[in-house]
Design a protein around this motif. Sequence first.
Motif, short mmCIF file in Angstrom:
data_model
loop_
_atom_site.label_atom_id
_atom_site.label_comp_id
_atom_site.label_asym_id
_atom_site.label_seq_id
_atom_site.Cartn_x
_atom_site.Cartn_y
_atom_site.Cartn_z
N GLY A 337 0.77 -1.31 -0.03
CA GLY A 337 0.05 0.05 0.14
C GLY A 337 0.80 1.13 0.17
O GLY A 337 1.76 1.31 0.76
N ARG A 338 0.51 2.26 -0.83
CA ARG A 338 1.12 3.41 -0.98
C ARG A 338 0.10 4.75 -0.95
O ARG A 338 -0.83 4.51 -1.75
CB ARG A 338 2.06 3.49 -2.33
N GLY A 339 0.37 5.78 -0.25
CA GLY A 339 -0.47 6.94 -0.43
C GLY A 339 -1.18 7.09 0.86
O GLY A 339 -0.79 6.70 1.90
N ARG A 340 -2.61 7.50 0.88
CA ARG A 340 -3.29 7.85 2.00
C ARG A 340 -3.93 6.68 2.63
O ARG A 340 -5.00 6.19 2.09
CB ARG A 340 -4.26 8.96 1.78
N LEU A 341 -3.12 5.92 3.57
CA LEU A 341 -3.69 4.71 3.93
C LEU A 341 -4.73 5.03 5.20
O LEU A 341 -4.25 4.75 6.52
CB LEU A 341 -2.71 3.68 4.20
#
Length: 433
Positions: A337-341
């Motif tokens: 997962g990458r980004g706004r988790l």
Amino acid sequence: MARVVVVGGGFGGLASAARLAKLGHEVTLVEASDGLGGALGTVSEGDYSWDAAATSTVLPAVIRDLFRKSGRPAERELELVALDVVREHRFEDHTSVRLPGGTRGAQLAAFDELGPGLGQAWVDHVASYADDWEVLRRGYFEVPWDRDRLPREVAARLNSRETLHKRLRRAFRDDRLVLVAGHPFVEAGHDLRNVPAWAGLQAYLEQRFDAWTVVGGMSALAIALEARLATRKVTVLRSTPALDLVVREGRVAAVRTAMGELAADVVVVAIDPRRLPTLAPYVARTMPALPPVVSHLGLDGDVPDVPHELVLHGDPMLVVRPGGTTPEGGTAWTVHGRGRLAEDLLRALARHGLDVRDHVVVRVDRSPRELVEAWGGSPLGVLWQGRSTVQRRLGPDTPVPGVYAAGAHATPGGGLPFVGLSASLVAQAVGPA
């Protein structure tokens, strides 16, 4: 014959040790953990296991050259298999494209299915990197380079102000193609505005040379290299953290470890140089590219069929990689997962139509911090911070006489091909005994 100490037992350290031992040097490898392979290792829980990081590689010639130059050919140790589909990209508008490797025609057809004319736009973009690859291969990737005397064509590329973000925006009117071309860098934690345009030749390498995996998982590569070190009579010291370099009379003299000093004529640093106080000041202006959030899933029952790598674009961006060892009827997935988790990875997957929450038997979650601590650094190497990043890295040489650098932090980026090439550069720079 030089006394060589290699610091770090990941792929870069293993490859460097094997090459230098074959050249006739007396080689000792020190590794902080109790096992070798680093990010090439496996993660296990119950009856399930997964590749810890990479599941495929481009430029298989790098692996073949390593084995050939250190002993028996790779074909006698490993089974390398080309992938029909490098990865599938699914976009927020519910369209998708499966990216084949190793052939221009297949990629043209795949992108034309995404939209008329997109195939030609894609293959034209990929072809634009042919000259970049040839110039950088001959003057940067495959030979030790002198920062002060770069060939003119190499300097023109390394010193260019053009970013990958600008190059992709100029090449594509369709944002989906920008996402496909930029994906390897976004997944590795880079901002495309800080990545040099020439680095985008990853797409050229995938099209020309395909993507390959190793039967039995990427850990089989580490196991084969460990056996190669034994054949070459390399001394391996596990559970032996390197604390610093010992410099006397302006040249490296030893590696200081928790167990004492190891005398050395040559030292190869195949870990993040920030961990060694002698080298840390030279790389103070660099930063590591941090790993993503990772969840290893052991599943049972009827789960969706996904290709070798599935990229779900959006924020967060999710990457699903099936594969591993499972009990009968089981399935192994690794999710990045990458980004706004802002939610659990499985819930985010479910929003993309991949709801496996009721099929989870075992689950192993790892944060970026936990991964860096487990590996002693980031296998993704140095964060791109513009064109100057090339000059701020170490490798293959360093400012300390007798000290060389290999591994992800000593290359133009993470990934097995460039790490393998870094070991080749070190071997060339050190030379035969």
